[in-house]
Design a protein around this motif. Structure first.
Motif, mmCIF file in Angstrom:
data_model
loop_
_atom_site.group_PDB
_atom_site.id
_atom_site.type_symbol
_atom_site.label_atom_id
_atom_site.label_comp_id
_atom_site.label_asym_id
_atom_site.label_seq_id
_atom_site.Cartn_x
_atom_site.Cartn_y
_atom_site.Cartn_z
ATOM 1 N N ALA A 98 35.508 -16.603 23.205
ATOM 2 C CA ALA A 98 35.320 -15.221 22.754
ATOM 3 C C ALA A 98 34.402 -15.165 21.539
ATOM 4 O O ALA A 98 33.534 -14.291 21.442
ATOM 5 N N ALA A 99 34.570 -16.114 20.620
ATOM 6 C CA ALA A 99 33.739 -16.121 19.411
ATOM 7 C C ALA A 99 32.279 -16.422 19.748
ATOM 8 O O ALA A 99 31.367 -15.780 19.219
ATOM 9 N N VAL A 100 32.047 -17.389 20.636
ATOM 10 C CA VAL A 100 30.670 -17.725 21.023
ATOM 11 C C VAL A 100 30.029 -16.550 21.760
ATOM 12 O O VAL A 100 28.874 -16.176 21.472
ATOM 13 N N LEU A 101 30.749 -15.955 22.693
ATOM 14 C CA LEU A 101 30.200 -14.815 23.440
ATOM 15 C C LEU A 101 29.928 -13.634 22.518
ATOM 16 O O LEU A 101 28.930 -12.924 22.685
ATOM 17 N N LEU A 102 30.793 -13.423 21.555
ATOM 18 C CA LEU A 102 30.588 -12.355 20.575
ATOM 19 C C LEU A 102 29.291 -12.597 19.810
ATOM 20 O O LEU A 102 28.466 -11.689 19.656
ATOM 21 N N ALA A 103 29.094 -13.823 19.350
ATOM 22 C CA ALA A 103 27.892 -14.159 18.583
ATOM 23 C C ALA A 103 26.628 -14.034 19.430
ATOM 24 O O ALA A 103 25.596 -13.573 18.950
ATOM 25 N N THR A 156 42.933 -12.471 27.774
ATOM 26 C CA THR A 156 42.071 -11.328 28.039
ATOM 27 C C THR A 156 41.500 -10.746 26.754
ATOM 28 O O THR A 156 40.449 -10.140 26.763
ATOM 29 N N ASN A 157 42.190 -10.926 25.644
ATOM 30 C CA ASN A 157 41.723 -10.431 24.363
ATOM 31 C C ASN A 157 42.179 -11.390 23.269
ATOM 32 O O ASN A 157 43.068 -11.065 22.488
ATOM 33 N N PRO A 158 41.564 -12.578 23.213
ATOM 34 C CA PRO A 158 42.052 -13.591 22.266
ATOM 35 C C PRO A 158 41.775 -13.212 20.819
ATOM 36 O O PRO A 158 40.793 -12.543 20.504
ATOM 37 N N THR A 159 42.651 -13.653 19.951
ATOM 38 C CA THR A 159 42.463 -13.473 18.524
ATOM 39 C C THR A 159 41.575 -14.593 18.013
ATOM 40 O O THR A 159 41.850 -15.766 18.271
ATOM 41 N N ILE A 160 40.536 -14.244 17.302
ATOM 42 C CA ILE A 160 39.630 -15.240 16.732
ATOM 43 C C ILE A 160 40.097 -15.525 15.310
ATOM 44 O O ILE A 160 40.160 -14.622 14.482
ATOM 45 N N THR A 161 40.427 -16.782 15.044
ATOM 46 C CA THR A 161 40.904 -17.155 13.717
ATOM 47 C C THR A 161 39.742 -17.266 12.738
ATOM 48 O O THR A 161 38.573 -17.367 13.132
ATOM 49 N N VAL A 162 40.080 -17.256 11.465
ATOM 50 C CA VAL A 162 39.082 -17.409 10.399
ATOM 51 C C VAL A 162 38.309 -18.698 10.604
ATOM 52 O O VAL A 162 37.074 -18.731 10.518
#
Length: 128
Positions: free
Chosen positions: A58-63, A4-10
């Motif tokens: 999550a990273a793609v949706l954020l971008a 539900t709230n994944p951590t996005i790694t470097v």
């Protein structure tokens, strides 16, 4: 990591930034294909992919959809690099799991919890 709230790694932040032409560095073939699929998918298939791969999703949706998404990924991508130079290659994804520990240590651990040890063979003579 929570779905539900994944951590996005470097590393993921850098791969997604590269995909969108905003810095970072390219992912391996498999991961880049996954990022492209999530980026291009319709809503139904995107939801399935994000469920299966929450961090990358999550990273793609954020971008794509967050006004501050690229800036957020850039902040994540600029996080300090770990002091330990060791990494564990994952042949399934083509990614390197970097050790996140600082200072001297024998047992290495990646951000996703993977652990490994590099044993030094002390019985072999080294020619000088």
């Amino acid at each position: 990591m929570s779905t539900t709230n994944p951590t996005i790694t470097v590393e993921t932040a850098r791969h997604v930034l590269s995909h969108f032409g905003r810095g970072g560095y390219p992912a391996g073939d498999w991961t880049e294909s996954l990022i492209t699929l999530i980026d291009r998918a319709d809503m139904t298939n995107r939801a399935k992919l994000v469920t299966a791969f929450p961090e990358v999703g999550a990273a793609v949706l954020l971008a794509k959809y967050d006004e501050e998404g690229i800036a957020t990924l850039q902040r994540i991508a600029d996080a300090p690099k770990p002091q330990c130079p060791e990494a564990l290659y994952d042949p399934g994804t083509g990614n390197l799991r970097r050790c996140t520990q600082n200072g001297p240590h024998d047992d290495h651990q990646a951000a996703d919890g993977a652990q490994w040890r590099i044993d030094v063979d002390t019985t072999t003579e080294v020619p000088w």
